[in-house]
Scaffold this active site. Structure first.
Site, PDB file in Angstrom:
ATOM      1  N   VAL A 193      24.474  -2.618  -2.114  1.00 30.76           N
ATOM      2  CA  VAL A 193      25.807  -3.038  -1.660  1.00 30.76           C
ATOM      3  C   VAL A 193      26.402  -4.078  -2.622  1.00 30.76           C
ATOM      4  O   VAL A 193      27.541  -3.949  -3.075  1.00 30.76           O
ATOM      5  CB  VAL A 193      25.735  -3.586  -0.211  1.00 30.76           C
ATOM      6  N   ASP A 235       3.348   3.814   2.026  1.00 30.10           N
ATOM      7  CA  ASP A 235       2.189   4.632   1.620  1.00 30.10           C
ATOM      8  C   ASP A 235       1.888   4.604   0.116  1.00 30.10           C
ATOM      9  O   ASP A 235       0.793   4.959  -0.300  1.00 30.10           O
ATOM     10  CB  ASP A 235       2.404   6.093   2.042  1.00 30.10           C
ATOM     11  N   ARG A 238      20.683  -4.417   0.288  1.00 31.49           N
ATOM     12  CA  ARG A 238      21.484  -5.550  -0.217  1.00 31.49           C
ATOM     13  C   ARG A 238      21.821  -5.362  -1.700  1.00 31.49           C
ATOM     14  O   ARG A 238      22.965  -5.577  -2.124  1.00 31.49           O
ATOM     15  CB  ARG A 238      20.690  -6.836  -0.002  1.00 31.49           C
ATOM     16  N   GLY A 277       9.953   6.670   7.514  1.00 35.33           N
ATOM     17  CA  GLY A 277       9.360   5.457   8.087  1.00 35.33           C
ATOM     18  C   GLY A 277       9.960   4.201   7.473  1.00 35.33           C
ATOM     19  O   GLY A 277      10.185   4.147   6.267  1.00 35.33           O
ATOM     20  N   ARG A 304      -0.857   7.923   5.579  1.00 30.32           N
ATOM     21  CA  ARG A 304      -0.725   9.383   5.710  1.00 30.32           C
ATOM     22  C   ARG A 304      -1.808  10.079   4.895  1.00 30.32           C
ATOM     23  O   ARG A 304      -2.976   9.929   5.222  1.00 30.32           O
ATOM     24  CB  ARG A 304       0.675   9.843   5.286  1.00 30.32           C
ATOM     25  N   ALA A 323     -14.502  -5.222   1.348  1.00 33.50           N
ATOM     26  CA  ALA A 323     -15.137  -4.184   2.173  1.00 33.50           C
ATOM     27  C   ALA A 323     -16.392  -3.623   1.501  1.00 33.50           C
ATOM     28  O   ALA A 323     -16.475  -3.564   0.274  1.00 33.50           O
ATOM     29  CB  ALA A 323     -14.140  -3.061   2.424  1.00 33.50           C
ATOM     30  N   ARG A 378     -21.932  -7.365  13.268  1.00 39.12           N
ATOM     31  CA  ARG A 378     -21.412  -6.027  13.611  1.00 39.12           C
ATOM     32  C   ARG A 378     -20.944  -5.248  12.388  1.00 39.12           C
ATOM     33  O   ARG A 378     -20.595  -5.833  11.364  1.00 39.12           O
ATOM     34  CB  ARG A 378     -20.182  -6.171  14.525  1.00 39.12           C
ATOM     35  N   ASN A 408       9.139  11.100   0.417  1.00 37.25           N
ATOM     36  CA  ASN A 408       9.146  12.525   0.084  1.00 37.25           C
ATOM     37  C   ASN A 408      10.113  13.372   0.895  1.00 37.25           C
ATOM     38  O   ASN A 408      10.868  14.174   0.338  1.00 37.25           O
ATOM     39  CB  ASN A 408       7.734  13.077   0.317  1.00 37.25           C
ATOM     40  N   ARG A 418       3.734  -1.636   9.194  1.00 33.41           N
ATOM     41  CA  ARG A 418       5.072  -1.196   8.786  1.00 33.41           C
ATOM     42  C   ARG A 418       6.114  -2.308   8.847  1.00 33.41           C
ATOM     43  O   ARG A 418       7.141  -2.251   8.160  1.00 33.41           O
ATOM     44  CB  ARG A 418       5.510  -0.037   9.677  1.00 33.41           C
TER      45      ARG A 418
END
Ligand code: F6P
Length: 324
Positions: free
Chosen positions: A24, A128, A21, A11, A172, A187, A163, A103, A257
Site C-alpha cells: 500500500v 510452511d 503495508r 493460511g 503440511r 531435539a 520423559r 501454492n 500461525r
C-alpha cells in the site's frame, strides 16, 4: 498501471500485515491507486473491495494475522466463480494484483491470468516455507520461534519427569519448521516427510541415549511425517520399548500461525511486498517475488508450484551428531 489491488489468501502467517503495508505504501509512493480485497478470492468474487490509503495500514507492521482477512476459496476453483471475480475487478477498474499467499493462491492466479489476462505478482506468505523461489517465506521465522519457545518449556517437564516427549509441529508436507525448531531446541531426533525415518531408527536413538544415562528426550515430528502423526509415532515406538517408559505427546497446532512477527519476518515481508508491487509495475506477471542469497528475485508461479523445495540434508545429519 494506475490501479491495483492486494489480497491475502490461504493460511494466515505472521508478517502478512507488514507485507500489505509495504504494497500500500509503495503504491502511494509511486502514485498508484491501491485497493484491498477482503477474504482472498472469496472477496474478489463478492466484490468485498475497498480503496486503501497510507493511513489504512498505520499501526499494523507489528500485528500477526492479516487485516485483509484470509480464506481458502472453493468457489474460485470454479469457472463461474472466476467469472464473477473478473466482473468485480472490471467494475473497480483494477488492472493488476498483488497476491500474498502460498501454492494454492498462486495456482488460482495462474488460471485466472490464462482466462482473463489480469496480471498477478505474488509474495510468499506461509509459515510452511515450502515455496520454491525464495530462501524463506513470510511467517516461517516467527512460526519457528513460537515452536521453539514451546519446545524449551516442554523440555523443562521432560527433564523433571524423565520423559520422552513427541512434539508435533506444522508444515503440511514440509519439514522446515520441524528441522529448524528441532535443531534450535536441541531435539534428539527430527522426523520429516522429505526423508524416510524408520521407527527402528528412532528406537535406536532412544536406546543409545538410555545407555548413556540420558533420562529425557525430545522428538520433533513434522505433521506430514510418513510414519503418521505424533500420536501414531509414539504408539508405534511404545510397542518396541519398555511399556513403562513415560511418554507424552504435544501437538502445537495453530499457535504457530499467530503472534507478533519477528523482526526478520517484518523486514522480509516489507521487502517482498514492495518487490511484488514494483515487479507488477515493471511488467512482471505470474511471478513470485522472493529473496535468494539476500537478492530480490522473481520466479514464475508455475515453478514455485511445481518444483520441490529440498530440505538441507546437512542440517538433519547435524541433529544426529549433536544428540550424541
Ligand atoms: O499452510 C499453513 C498451515 O498452517 C499448514 O502448516 C497446516 O497443514 C495447514 O495450514 C492447516 O490449515 P487450516 O488452518 O486450514 O487447518
Amino acid at each position: 498501471m494506475k490501479r491495483i489491488a492486494v489480497f491475502t489468501s490461504g493460511g494466515d502467517a505472521p508478517g502478512m500485515n507488514a507485507c500489505i503495508r509495504a504494497v500500500v505504501r509503495g503504491a502511494v509512493y509511486h502514485g498508484i491507486e491501491v485497493f484491498g480485497i477482503r477474504r482472498g478470492y472469496n472477496g474478489m468474487i463478492n466484490g468485498d473491495i475497498f480503496q486503501m490509503t497510507s493511513h489504512s495500514v498505520s499501526n499494523i507492521v507489528q500485528r500477526g494475522g492479516t487485516i485483509l482477512k484470509s480464506a481458502r476459496s472453493k468457489e474460485f476453483m470454479t469457472v463461474e466463480g472466476r467469472k464473477k471475480a473478473y466482473d468485480q475487478l472490471q467494475k473497480f477498474g483494477i488492472e493488476g494484483l498483488v497476491a500474498i499467499g502460498g501454492n494454492g493462491t498462486f495456482t488460482g492466479a495462474t488460471i485466472f491470468y490464462d482466462e482473463y489476462g489480469i496480471p498477478t505478482v505474488g509474495a510468499p506468505g506461509t509459515i510452511d516455507n515450502d515455496l520454491y523461489g525464495t530462501d524463506y517465506t513470510i511467517g516461517f521465522d516467527t512460526a519457528v520461534n513460537t515452536a521453539l519457545e514451546a519446545i524449551d518449556k516442554i523440555r523443562d517437564t521432560a527433564d523433571s519427569h524423565d520423559r520422552i516427549f513427541f512434539i508435533e509441529v506444522m508444515g503440511r508436507d514440509s519439514g522446515y519448521i520441524a528441522i529448524q525448531s528441532g535443531i534450535a531446541g536441541g531435539a534428539e531426533m527430527v522426523m520429516v516427510p522429505e526423508v524416510l525415518t524408520p521407527i527402528s531408527e528412532v528406537v535406536n536413538v532412544l536406546k543409545q541415549g538410555w545407555s548413556r544415562q540420558k533420562s529425557s528426550s525430545i522428538i520433533v515430528v513434522a505433521e506430514g511425517e510418513e510414519e503418521g502423526n505424533a500420536v501414531e509415532v509414539a504408539e508405534k515406538i511404545r510397542k518396541q520399548v519398555d511399556p513403562d517408559i513415560d511418554m507424552r505427546v504435544t501437538t502445537l497446532g495453530h499457535i504457530q500461525r499467530g503472534g507478533i512477527p519477528t523482526a526478520y519476518d517484518r523486514i522480509l515481508a516489507s521487502r517482498l511486498g514492495l518487490g511484488a508491487l514494483e515487479g507488477l509495475m515493471d511488467g512482471h506477471k505470474n511471478e513470485m517475488a522472493g529473496v535468494i542469497n539476500n537478492e530480490l528475485v522473481y520466479t514464475p508461479f508455475r515453478d514455485t508450484i511445481r518444483l520441490p523445495k529440498p530440505i538441507n540434508q546437512d542440517l538433519l545429519r547435524m541433529v544426529k551428531i549433536l544428540s550424541v
